[in-house]
Design a protein around this motif. Structure first.
Motif, mmCIF file in Angstrom:
data_model
loop_
_atom_site.group_PDB
_atom_site.id
_atom_site.type_symbol
_atom_site.label_atom_id
_atom_site.label_comp_id
_atom_site.label_asym_id
_atom_site.label_seq_id
_atom_site.Cartn_x
_atom_site.Cartn_y
_atom_site.Cartn_z
ATOM 1 N N ASP A 49 -12.805 -59.347 39.899
ATOM 2 C CA ASP A 49 -12.323 -60.384 38.981
ATOM 3 C C ASP A 49 -12.944 -60.062 37.623
ATOM 4 O OD1 ASP A 49 -11.264 -62.661 37.920
ATOM 5 O OD2 ASP A 49 -12.463 -64.068 39.093
ATOM 6 N N PHE A 51 -13.281 -60.166 33.397
ATOM 7 C CA PHE A 51 -13.072 -60.949 32.173
ATOM 8 C C PHE A 51 -13.273 -60.032 30.970
ATOM 9 C CE2 PHE A 51 -14.059 -63.888 35.481
ATOM 10 C CZ PHE A 51 -13.330 -65.033 35.207
ATOM 11 N N ARG A 81 -8.015 -59.370 39.424
ATOM 12 C CA ARG A 81 -7.525 -60.343 38.454
ATOM 13 C C ARG A 81 -8.141 -60.028 37.102
ATOM 14 N NH1 ARG A 81 -8.515 -66.804 38.965
ATOM 15 N NH2 ARG A 81 -10.672 -66.120 38.715
ATOM 16 N N THR A 83 -8.702 -61.516 33.268
ATOM 17 C CA THR A 83 -8.646 -62.665 32.358
ATOM 18 C C THR A 83 -8.975 -62.191 30.956
ATOM 19 O OG1 THR A 83 -9.332 -64.193 34.112
ATOM 20 C CG2 THR A 83 -9.557 -64.955 31.832
ATOM 21 N N ARG A 120 -4.530 -64.138 33.241
ATOM 22 C CA ARG A 120 -4.975 -65.431 32.735
ATOM 23 C C ARG A 120 -5.511 -65.234 31.324
ATOM 24 N NH1 ARG A 120 -6.316 -69.607 36.201
ATOM 25 N NH2 ARG A 120 -7.036 -71.443 35.075
ATOM 26 N N THR A 139 -3.270 -70.579 31.106
ATOM 27 C CA THR A 139 -3.985 -70.483 29.828
ATOM 28 C C THR A 139 -4.933 -71.664 29.685
ATOM 29 O OG1 THR A 139 -2.034 -69.439 28.842
ATOM 30 C CG2 THR A 139 -3.708 -70.260 27.328
ATOM 31 N N ILE A 300 -13.942 -70.525 36.197
ATOM 32 C CA ILE A 300 -12.694 -69.837 36.559
ATOM 33 C C ILE A 300 -12.948 -68.912 37.747
ATOM 34 C CG2 ILE A 300 -11.030 -68.099 35.777
ATOM 35 C CD1 ILE A 300 -11.284 -69.378 32.955
#
Length: 311
Positions: A49, A51, A81, A83, A120, A139, A300
């Protein structure tokens, strides 16, 4: 989860990483001789995940391309994922057609981020709330108001505070801050903008005589609006004027304009990497939003509530 960053705001990324007690992913974001952006991730991110922290302020196009290419590199490296953490969302002021044959660039940028492979988006104080609807992916729009209100209460508690919106469009933002300041009175600066970057103050709606006025806005660019508003407030009898703005774009002669204005102080956040000129100014102070962003990132990743940050 993993944190990755481009070159737009390394100090903010490092502060977020320190808060979360996580290292920043080992990656190289550099330029070829012809200024093409090249990204290479030097560690395994498969199934992670991730970011990506990257503001799209000046130089907006370079920073936007860095963000897009970072996302593409992660997608091709099989991150689970991705973001896009965009503290300052560039092109946000182009959120509608102001005239015929003009673009809606905020929607175009939203499309680019989505097509690049982001799952995201996380941003702070979007210029217009409807930009959230430009994305076809989840969002989150964070608000700097809790950070600002805590600072105001710590520094100016006991003063006769009036929160002032520098234009009619910012009333909702000003009212939200006023509510956090024990429902402080609200005033509005009625202005007419002749052309982009220039504004003329017309009058003040509300009583500001003898009040400690706090101007609140999302973006300070040329600082012309704030300087004119501060002058008008002083002429209307305001005791003192302080401005709080989330995104310190501060282009052109903005810092000089702030230094020579009636403002006692301009407070900006570190959503955009601060210029040396702004840091050297005696009237400009920086507030960090790293804990706010870090806590949102943690929630998140944990699949817990982000909105409860503002309760």
């Amino acid at each position: 989860m993993k944190l990755m960053t481009g070159n737009s705001n390394l100090p903010l990324a490092k502060s977020i990483a320190a808060y979360l007690e996580l290292p920043i992913t080992d990656a190289s974001v550099r330029r070829f001789a012809d200024e093409e952006v090249f990204v290479e991730i030097n560690e395994n991110v498969r199934g992670e995940d991730v970011f990506v922290i990257q503001s799209t302020g000046y130089p907006a196009n370079d920073n936007l391309m860095e963000l897009l290419i970072c996302i593409d590199a992660l997608k091709r490296a099989s991150a689970k994922r991705i973001t896009a953490v965009v503290p300052y969302f560039g092109y946000a002021r182009q959120d509608r057609k102001p005239g015929p044959r003009t673009p809606i660039s905020a929607k175009l940028v939203a499309n680019l981020i989505t097509v690049a492979g982001a799952d995201r988006v996380l941003s702070v104080d979007l210029h217009a709330g409807q930009i959230q609807g430009f994305f076809d992916i989840p969002t989150d729009n964070l608000y700097a108001a809790p950070v600002m209100s805590a600072d105001i209460q710590a520094r100016f508690s006991g003063r006769p505070i009036t929160v002032v919106s520098p234009d009619v469009g910012g009333v909702v933002r000003a009212r939200a801050l006023a509510k956090r300041l024990d429902n402080a009175p609200l005033a509005i600066v009625d202005k007419r903008r002749e052309r982009p970057g220039e504004s003329e103050v017309m009058n003040i709606i509300g009583d500001v005589a003898g009040r400690f006025c706090i101007l609140v806005d999302d973006i300070v660019d040329s600082a012309g609006t704030l300087a004119n508003a501060a002058d008008a407030l002083k002429q209307s009898g305001a005791e003192d004027v302080v401005a709080y703005c989330t995104h310190g774009v501060l282009s052109g002669a903005a810092v000089s304009r702030v230094d020579n204005s009636a403002l006692r102080e301009l407070v900006i956040t570190d959503s955009i990497g601060a210029q040396a000129e702004a840091i050297a100014s005696g009237k400009i102070r920086l507030l960090t939003i790293a804990p706010l962003l870090a806590e949102a990132i943690r929630r998140i990743a944990d699949e817990s509530s982000v909105s409860s940050l503002f309760d």
